[in-house]
Design an enzyme around this catalytic site. Sequence first.
Site, mmCIF file in Angstrom:
data_model
loop_
_atom_site.group_PDB
_atom_site.id
_atom_site.type_symbol
_atom_site.label_atom_id
_atom_site.label_comp_id
_atom_site.label_asym_id
_atom_site.label_seq_id
_atom_site.Cartn_x
_atom_site.Cartn_y
_atom_site.Cartn_z
ATOM 1 N N PHE A 125 0.850 -1.190 0.000
ATOM 2 C CA PHE A 125 0.000 0.000 0.000
ATOM 3 C C PHE A 125 0.892 1.247 0.000
ATOM 4 C CE2 PHE A 125 -2.820 3.183 2.060
ATOM 5 C CZ PHE A 125 -3.828 3.165 1.104
ATOM 6 N N ASP A 194 1.621 -5.010 8.448
ATOM 7 C CA ASP A 194 0.464 -4.125 8.327
ATOM 8 C C ASP A 194 -0.758 -5.025 8.148
ATOM 9 O OD1 ASP A 194 -1.606 -2.486 7.497
ATOM 10 O OD2 ASP A 194 -0.334 -1.221 6.239
ATOM 11 N N TYR A 219 -11.074 1.072 10.812
ATOM 12 C CA TYR A 219 -12.316 1.405 10.086
ATOM 13 C C TYR A 219 -12.655 0.458 8.943
ATOM 14 C CZ TYR A 219 -8.943 4.045 7.162
ATOM 15 O OH TYR A 219 -7.875 4.428 6.393
ATOM 16 N N LYS A 220 -11.872 -0.591 8.748
ATOM 17 C CA LYS A 220 -12.182 -1.549 7.688
ATOM 18 C C LYS A 220 -12.998 -2.696 8.299
ATOM 19 C CE LYS A 220 -8.070 -0.170 5.067
ATOM 20 N NZ LYS A 220 -8.733 0.445 3.903
ATOM 21 N N ARG A 366 -12.921 -4.106 -7.064
ATOM 22 C CA ARG A 366 -12.574 -4.723 -5.790
ATOM 23 C C ARG A 366 -13.830 -4.988 -4.973
ATOM 24 N NH1 ARG A 366 -8.746 -2.032 -1.123
ATOM 25 N NH2 ARG A 366 -10.514 -0.604 -0.991
#
Lengths: 407, 407
Positions: A125, A194, A219-220, A366
Amino acid sequence: MITREDCVARDAADPLGRLRARFHLPPGVVYLDGNSLGPLPVSVPERVRAVVHEEWGTGLVRSWNDAGWWDAPRRAGDRIARLVGAHPGEVVVCDSTSVNLYKLLTAALRLRSDRKIVLTETGNFPTDLYIAGSAAAQHGAEVRAVDTGELHGALDGSVAVLLLTHVNYRTGEMHDLPELSASAHRAGALVLWDLAHSTGAVPVDLNGAGADLAVGCGYKYLNGGPGAPAFLFVASRWHDALDQPLTGWHGHAHPFAMAPRYEPAPGISRTLTGTPPILSLAALDAALDVFDEVTMADLRAKSVALCELLVALADERVPDVRVVSPRAAERRGSQVCLAHPEAHAIIQALVARGVIGDYREPEILRFGLAPLFVGFADVWDAVDHLVAVLATGEWSRPEFRRRSTVT
Amino acid sequence: MITREDCVARDAADPLGRLRARFHLPPGVVYLDGNSLGPLPVSVPERVRAVVHEEWGTGLVRSWNDAGWWDAPRRAGDRIARLVGAHPGEVVVCDSTSVNLYKLLTAALRLRSDRKIVLTETGNFPTDLYIAGSAAAQHGAEVRAVDTGELHGALDGSVAVLLLTHVNYRTGEMHDLPELSASAHRAGALVLWDLAHSTGAVPVDLNGAGADLAVGCGYKYLNGGPGAPAFLFVASRWHDALDQPLTGWHGHAHPFAMAPRYEPAPGISRTLTGTPPILSLAALDAALDVFDEVTMADLRAKSVALCELLVALADERVPDVRVVSPRAAERRGSQVCLAHPEAHAIIQALVARGVIGDYREPEILRFGLAPLFVGFADVWDAVDHLVAVLATGEWSRPEFRRRSTVT
């Protein structure tokens, strides 16, 4: 041929199906973007209301003691610890994933100061790459980004820390966390994971793998709300030696002594910096409630089944798209990505139909399949809409071909 | 002799008195700790409810665009800019004060890389000293902390940046911001102001003073809620050159291009790092509404009057305490501090009576007089309770002499 009825029957038989009612999901929406922003848990609004009205409004500054705000980062951290194979006192909720990466990467470079390489992969990322570049440069070190297949070979005596995202944000490809952790250790390097696209969707056993450091996102799949604070993990064996650069007063051994010199707190608290955003932290803490009712193994089993269903339906009904995610479950997180040259416009058309996935550069559709609230019929409906969007050429409408500034 | 009736009459005549109704203040409480945590503005609960239910619950990930979450840090920053003498586009809301200090101090050391001193004062807020120590050490620089009176003399050609808190957290002493900024510039140094105890209570004119950099707090006089995100200011002339170390994706020129190399965004956005805590940020933004109805000059006039009243009443009625804050209004922020050897127990006794101030090491009773909601009769009542606590020896009860872990 898989029918919608098959999927409805699987939902009816799904022991986790009852958990869907723990979330507010707008009618008419198939939400396959919980890996970007988890939906609103029903446990959150009342908790936030109470924090606003009672703890802040009535308790005022006294709530730092009386409502336990001061210890909230450690309390929420202990709840997340259970999901990632950490012990109580090894995880704390604070800051953003990017800030936490900086803290721990810098600390890792200090722990291995005779080595000058941060090893990572090119597809990591971007924020991980950017932060790694900044932290490395401050230490006269550099980032070596290699392709995934070259990681093992690149782990030599120059590597201070191996920095990897467990589940790739674009493809959903999942690393073998224990194996790569062991490989880093054999090379004398530390490993920093991560877990942004793992925590809450994929079982992780940090201590089982002997991992040193980790960061993750609130928040995922944890559903903590937009910009919920992130978390970090430091294996207890490193607590005393850990020297992180964001030495704010919340990380001090005696924060209210107002001493002129920084003295790091014992344990995980030394990774704290400034005052945490209590409203956002309370929402995350309330969102964690649902995880008390499930095991990560059960969540994983459902996640694998959902992903396999989507892959099977894509193979069967959407020959124009290519499955980008690994087909082997053990190498895949909780998302399935499909490639199509018009992916951006297709996603816009799907969103207009209420099927919310997202687009990632280049050409990627996605779909996050969060096992807490996504059902088998949702997957069937999403693919059915995708078939329709492609068959009708609906994606080619001008309003879907426009690029927004934010995606 | 000042009577309570005098104070009630002043409240009735106060043109800002109507603003008290913009806050939820619990009955029976005199709240003189708005400089630690501002009270709940009535504009906040509905805003937070809407963000939770509508923007997050219904809008889901689409709200990054549709509800303007992506630009929220800049929007709130522009509203704060007006309060501190900055232009639109020079202030952004993000992270904590400590994290923002680290970003800007490091950037300042890079802009003045031939100089190796961060000059500050010994009485600065500890987190400023801790962060300065960390940032300086990473640059082969060091922190020189001197007494306030020695600042001008210590500003020599070795100083990269002068780091000062405008209003001292313990004493309420206020620096001459324009004069010290000019003095720093004459020495070729940059100046970084911590406005934690100024913003929203004391007029600040950063651009009028030619200040370079500043940070400030969202949860004190801005009433943004517990742990509200902080803000930072960078004078526009430094935007292009500013090189801060927390290079997360929100500070990238093209965050959704997911490019492998960091390219800082133009303007103030390059100071952003990770995803902001939207719930806490929304509360802060709603709290700023009240500042659209007042001028900082009017707020300052009332703040001065409140402070002078407290000092006069202390002189008149509480000879056992010493006024620690400067008596001259132009050298004092919006708080009055009194010293007493039993200050800690006295504050506990006052809190039990509903008069909420706070204690600071050593021996300091700290009273923040936030002009938006504190009235003249509040000040009278607070002093009256203090007189009673001292006269009765109430402070000496065992429950008030206990030290809590968090104060």
